[in-house]
Design a protein around this motif. Structure first.
Motif, PDB file in Angstrom:
ATOM      1  N   UNK A   1       6.279  -4.395   7.710  1.00  0.00           N
ATOM      2  CA  UNK A   1       6.829  -5.020   6.683  1.00  0.00           C
ATOM      3  C   UNK A   1       5.213  -5.777   6.359  1.00  0.00           C
ATOM      4  N   UNK A   2       4.923  -6.447   6.686  1.00  0.00           N
ATOM      5  CA  UNK A   2       4.317  -7.228   6.428  1.00  0.00           C
ATOM      6  C   UNK A   2       2.546  -6.771   6.199  1.00  0.00           C
ATOM      7  N   UNK A   3       2.842  -5.296   6.678  1.00  0.00           N
ATOM      8  CA  UNK A   3       1.508  -4.594   5.833  1.00  0.00           C
ATOM      9  C   UNK A   3       2.132  -3.451   4.595  1.00  0.00           C
ATOM     10  N   UNK A   4       3.011  -3.268   4.748  1.00  0.00           N
ATOM     11  CA  UNK A   4       3.550  -3.189   3.292  1.00  0.00           C
ATOM     12  C   UNK A   4       3.611  -4.238   2.687  1.00  0.00           C
ATOM     13  N   UNK A   5       3.745  -5.058   2.701  1.00  0.00           N
ATOM     14  CA  UNK A   5       3.229  -5.936   1.797  1.00  0.00           C
ATOM     15  C   UNK A   5       1.935  -6.719   1.248  1.00  0.00           C
ATOM     16  N   UNK A   6       1.204  -6.418   1.898  1.00  0.00           N
ATOM     17  CA  UNK A   6      -0.100  -6.554   1.922  1.00  0.00           C
ATOM     18  C   UNK A   6      -0.574  -5.305   0.715  1.00  0.00           C
ATOM     19  N   UNK A   7       0.375  -4.535   1.596  1.00  0.00           N
ATOM     20  CA  UNK A   7      -0.546  -3.554   0.700  1.00  0.00           C
ATOM     21  C   UNK A   7      -0.113  -2.725  -0.842  1.00  0.00           C
ATOM     22  N   UNK A   8       1.481  -3.858  -0.899  1.00  0.00           N
ATOM     23  CA  UNK A   8       2.229  -3.757  -1.962  1.00  0.00           C
ATOM     24  C   UNK A   8       2.975  -2.903  -2.560  1.00  0.00           C
ATOM     25  N   UNK A   9       3.373  -2.518  -1.177  1.00  0.00           N
ATOM     26  CA  UNK A   9       4.208  -2.112  -1.529  1.00  0.00           C
ATOM     27  C   UNK A   9       6.203  -2.392  -1.195  1.00  0.00           C
TER      28      UNK A   9
END
Length: 226
Positions: free
Chosen positions: A40-48
């Motif tokens: 989720x952190x990676x997805x947050x960083x990607x703006x997803x």
């Protein structure tokens, strides 16, 4: 044969098992949640995803971790209860052992009693044979004396095979073949009758314990109330 059954201890052990299973399941969920947080952190960083999504996963991790902590604390308390029950059970276990050992000893003694009876019967058979042999010897002495008076030495007849001899003790089996017992050496020793005792019985002597058996029909051990 189970030595001791403690219902309280059994129930506590079952409870401990339940707690451990539940805790392990939660730890498995936490492993999955940790991976979900990283994703989720990676997805947050990607703006997803938004920050709220990440926070929800972190809150779930916190809740599951708290549950695990509570279960660990409960597990320690329950183990403390088990320790107390186990300590209190020690005298009962010792008492149970004494009773179980006594029961096993009684079984052993009963079989050994039957074995000694069998030995006693063998002794009595030897003793009976000694009496019969005495009758035979008396008969032969009387016969030899009579034949000698008649002018015939009957002893020469026997040495020449003209007179049938009586049964001999030499052909009597005294002890079973050791192969019957295999590796049970103790049983063989218990059953076997010493050669000297056999010879004594064949000459008319009976051990005191066999005399008591002949009179009472019972086998008694030291300290036995029977």
């Amino acid at each position: 044969m189970k030595l001791f059954e403690n219902e309280k201890l059994t129930k506590v052990n079952e409870r401990i098992k339940e707690i451990v299973v539940k805790r392990d399941a939660l730890n498995g969920e936490i492993t999955i949640i940790l991976q979900a947080i990283e994703d989720s952190v990676q997805a947050y960083a990607m703006g997803d995803v938004d920050e709220e999504t990440v926070k929800k996963v972190e809150d779930l991790l916190r809740d599951k971790s708290f549950e695990v902590k509570q279960l660990d604390e409960m597990l320690q308390r329950v183990k403390g209860v088990r320790k107390t029950i186990a300590f209190d059970s020690i005298p009962l276990v010792r008492q149970a052992r004494v009773k179980k050992v006594e029961a096993v000893d009684n079984e052993w003694n009963e079989v050994e009693r039957r074995m000694k009876k069998a030995q006693a019967e063998v002794f009595l058979c030897y003793h009976e044979l000694s009496k019969i042999k005495g009758k035979a010897n008396s008969l032969m002495r009387s016969y030899d004396g009579l034949m000698l008076e008649l002018g015939n030495d009957n002893r020469n007849d026997r040495t020449q095979g003209k007179s049938k001899a009586f049964q001999s003790f030499d052909d009597i089996p005294t002890n079973p073949n050791p192969s019957y017992f295999g590796e049970e050496v103790g049983t063989q020793v218990s059953y076997s009758i010493p050669d000297w005792a056999t010879k004594m019985a064949l000459t008319g002597y009976l051990p005191d314990w066999v005399k008591r058996y002949k009179e009472t029909g019972k086998i008694s051990f030291e300290g036995d109330s029977k």
